[in-house]
Scaffold this active site. Structure first.
Site, PDB file in Angstrom:
ATOM      1  N   VAL A  94     -44.420 -18.830 -31.411  1.00 16.11           N
ATOM      2  CA  VAL A  94     -44.770 -19.668 -30.912  1.00 16.11           C
ATOM      3  C   VAL A  94     -44.369 -19.621 -29.169  1.00 16.11           C
ATOM      4  O   VAL A  94     -43.321 -19.094 -29.238  1.00 16.11           O
ATOM      5  CB  VAL A  94     -44.571 -21.327 -31.022  1.00 16.11           C
ATOM      6  CG1 VAL A  94     -45.054 -22.488 -30.022  1.00 16.11           C
ATOM      7  CG2 VAL A  94     -44.844 -21.744 -32.485  1.00 16.11           C
ATOM      8  N   CYS A  95     -46.149 -19.403 -28.218  1.00 14.95           N
ATOM      9  CA  CYS A  95     -45.598 -19.254 -26.888  1.00 14.95           C
ATOM     10  C   CYS A  95     -45.727 -20.284 -26.063  1.00 14.95           C
ATOM     11  O   CYS A  95     -46.900 -21.181 -26.260  1.00 14.95           O
ATOM     12  CB  CYS A  95     -47.017 -18.311 -26.578  1.00 14.95           C
ATOM     13  SG  CYS A  95     -46.849 -17.377 -25.131  1.00 14.95           S
TER      14      CYS A  95
END
Length: 162
Positions: A94-95
């Site tokens: 996840v960014c």
């Protein structure tokens, strides 16, 4: 290895706090090792899709992996490989700014805040910080993107997860 004790005690506190009070529909618990012991450094989580969004009705699996440097360093948050979202790398990472040690991470951020932040990101992607090509679809054809999300939500339907 000195940081390990700090990380373990913080994670034990996080677990206690979570068990007492957590957002409705969310699941987060440390992994159980083969020998039956608890691995505080790897949590298996399920995030519900927000009501009124394309994600509603889904229960999305997310893993949080903490290092011995936690809480000085953020955990890694990972969806399954090939999870469809503009801010999720193909491997599932996840960014999100609060998970980035050089952007928004602070040692005071809790597991609860991370999970709620990731849930918010699902329906409100950060197009300024894309992690894959899905953001092109999001920008150019919302109809196609929305259909992709509907399919994914069916795949992770809450009634299939329990």
């Amino acid at each position: 290895m000195a940081g390990c004790g700090v990380a373990a005690s913080r994670l034990a506190e996080e677990r206690k706090s979570w068990r007492k009070d957590h957002p409705f529909g969310f699941v987060a618990k440390p992994e159980t090792k083969e020998d039956g012991s608890t691995n505080l450094f790897k949590w298996k989580c399920l995030l519900p899709g927000k009501e009124g969004t394309l994600w509603e009705g889904g229960l999305f699996p997310l893993t949080l992996e903490f290092s011995n440097d936690y809480p000085a360093k953020p955990p890694k948050a990972k969806f399954p490989q090939d999870f469809v979202h503009p801010n999720v790398f193909p491997e599932g990472d996840v960014c999100l700014s609060i998970l980035n040690p050089t952007k928004g991470w602070r040692a005071s951020i809790t597991v609860r805040q991370i999970l709620v932040g990731v849930q918010e990101l699902l329906d409100e992607p950060n197009i300024a910080d894309p992690a894959n090509g899905v953001y092109e679809t999001y920008r150019k054809s919302r109809k196609v993107y929305d259909q992709m999300i509907k399919e994914q939500t069916k795949k992770y339907a809450a009634d299939k997860q329990i």
